[in-house]
Design a protein around this motif. Sequence first.
Motif, short mmCIF file in Angstrom:
data_model
loop_
_atom_site.label_atom_id
_atom_site.label_comp_id
_atom_site.label_asym_id
_atom_site.label_seq_id
_atom_site.Cartn_x
_atom_site.Cartn_y
_atom_site.Cartn_z
N PRO A 40 33.09 39.24 44.13
CA PRO A 40 34.29 40.08 44.19
C PRO A 40 35.09 39.87 45.48
O PRO A 40 35.20 40.78 46.31
N ASN A 41 35.63 38.69 45.65
CA ASN A 41 36.38 38.44 46.88
C ASN A 41 37.51 37.44 46.62
O ASN A 41 37.60 36.40 47.26
N TRP A 42 38.37 37.74 45.67
CA TRP A 42 39.54 36.91 45.45
C TRP A 42 40.64 37.27 46.45
O TRP A 42 41.45 36.43 46.81
N ARG A 43 40.65 38.51 46.88
CA ARG A 43 41.55 38.91 47.96
C ARG A 43 40.93 40.09 48.69
O ARG A 43 40.08 40.81 48.16
N THR A 44 41.35 40.29 49.96
CA THR A 44 40.83 41.36 50.81
C THR A 44 41.99 42.24 51.26
O THR A 44 43.03 41.73 51.71
N GLN A 87 48.16 40.99 34.28
CA GLN A 87 47.92 39.92 33.32
C GLN A 87 47.03 38.83 33.90
O GLN A 87 46.19 38.26 33.20
N ILE A 88 47.18 38.54 35.19
CA ILE A 88 46.43 37.45 35.80
C ILE A 88 44.93 37.72 35.76
O ILE A 88 44.12 36.78 35.65
N TRP A 146 47.41 30.25 40.11
CA TRP A 146 48.28 31.36 39.70
C TRP A 146 48.00 32.60 40.56
O TRP A 146 48.93 33.25 41.05
N TYR A 147 46.73 32.92 40.73
CA TYR A 147 46.37 34.09 41.54
C TYR A 147 46.83 33.91 42.98
O TYR A 147 47.31 34.86 43.62
N THR A 148 46.67 32.70 43.54
CA THR A 148 47.10 32.45 44.91
C THR A 148 48.61 32.63 45.06
O THR A 148 49.10 33.10 46.10
N HIS A 149 49.35 32.29 44.02
CA HIS A 149 50.81 32.37 44.08
C HIS A 149 51.31 33.82 44.07
O HIS A 149 52.32 34.13 44.72
N ILE A 161 47.17 42.17 53.18
CA ILE A 161 46.40 41.51 52.11
C ILE A 161 46.13 40.07 52.52
O ILE A 161 47.03 39.36 52.98
N ARG A 162 44.89 39.65 52.34
CA ARG A 162 44.49 38.29 52.71
C ARG A 162 43.74 37.63 51.56
O ARG A 162 43.14 38.31 50.73
N VAL A 163 43.78 36.31 51.56
CA VAL A 163 43.08 35.54 50.52
C VAL A 163 41.58 35.57 50.77
O VAL A 163 41.12 35.40 51.92
N GLY A 164 40.80 35.78 49.70
CA GLY A 164 39.35 35.81 49.83
C GLY A 164 38.73 34.43 49.71
O GLY A 164 39.38 33.43 49.36
N TYR A 165 37.43 34.36 50.00
CA TYR A 165 36.74 33.07 50.00
C TYR A 165 36.57 32.51 48.59
O TYR A 165 36.35 31.31 48.41
#
Length: 266
Positions: A40-44, A87-88, A146-149, A161-165
Amino acid sequence: MPSHAEQWIRTSMRTPGIFIFGMVLAPCGWILNLTATVAPNWRTINTIALLPVDTFLQQGIWDICKTSSSSQVNQCNQKDEAYFNNQIIAVAQGLMVASLILTLIGLATATPGVRCWKDRPNWTVAGLGGMLIFLSGVLTIIPIAWYTHIFKDIAASSTDIRVGYCIILGYIGGIFELLGGLVMFIGICRCCGGKNRGETRISETTAHFRNTKPPPRRIEVPSIARTRSSASSVPYSKDSMEDEADFPRAKSTSYGGRRPAYDVDL
């Protein structure tokens, strides 16, 4: 005369390098994608209102965990309907699971074709497995990119908000599968003069052996030289015997052409 199809022969019994490359990268990519899918770390999300400063949220595609840097305790199963209704999230869940399954199918398909205990690998079967592995990498890159965008546009309780590992692991795993599958698929067709398969034309091999002259044969001639022993029967000259004598000799005189015996005064 009708032209015959060219015949090719493998110059080595070892597994082709393209198969080794693909069969190593594909499992590595699958492990990375599995970690990116379940973790569970797509974003922080940091600096959340009404929560301590050291508390942050880790959001994935299946779960959300609340963590504190001071206590290092994760409280998962957090509810956030606004986040999971995007949706993502649903697309990422389906594509990541499909990618994991497709990678396993591709490895199972390619394994019988890569068998190194046969004279010639089954290039068609191995190439088909490589194509499935390549498609699994595509299925991973699509939701990750897509999620990164749009990860900052998804509803959140803070602007920090930051990108997760998991995003980084997903990119690396997807690229591994893309490269491994593509390289294995190249073996389905013969290119680069057969070098991609480790093969060469039979006509070229025959011509090479015809034009190659064997090296001259070396004949060993036994030596007949012998070392001279102290009891050698080779005659020596009189002068050399007199020079080497270590005791006095009497002078010799001749009587009537006869050679008298030497008298040695001991």
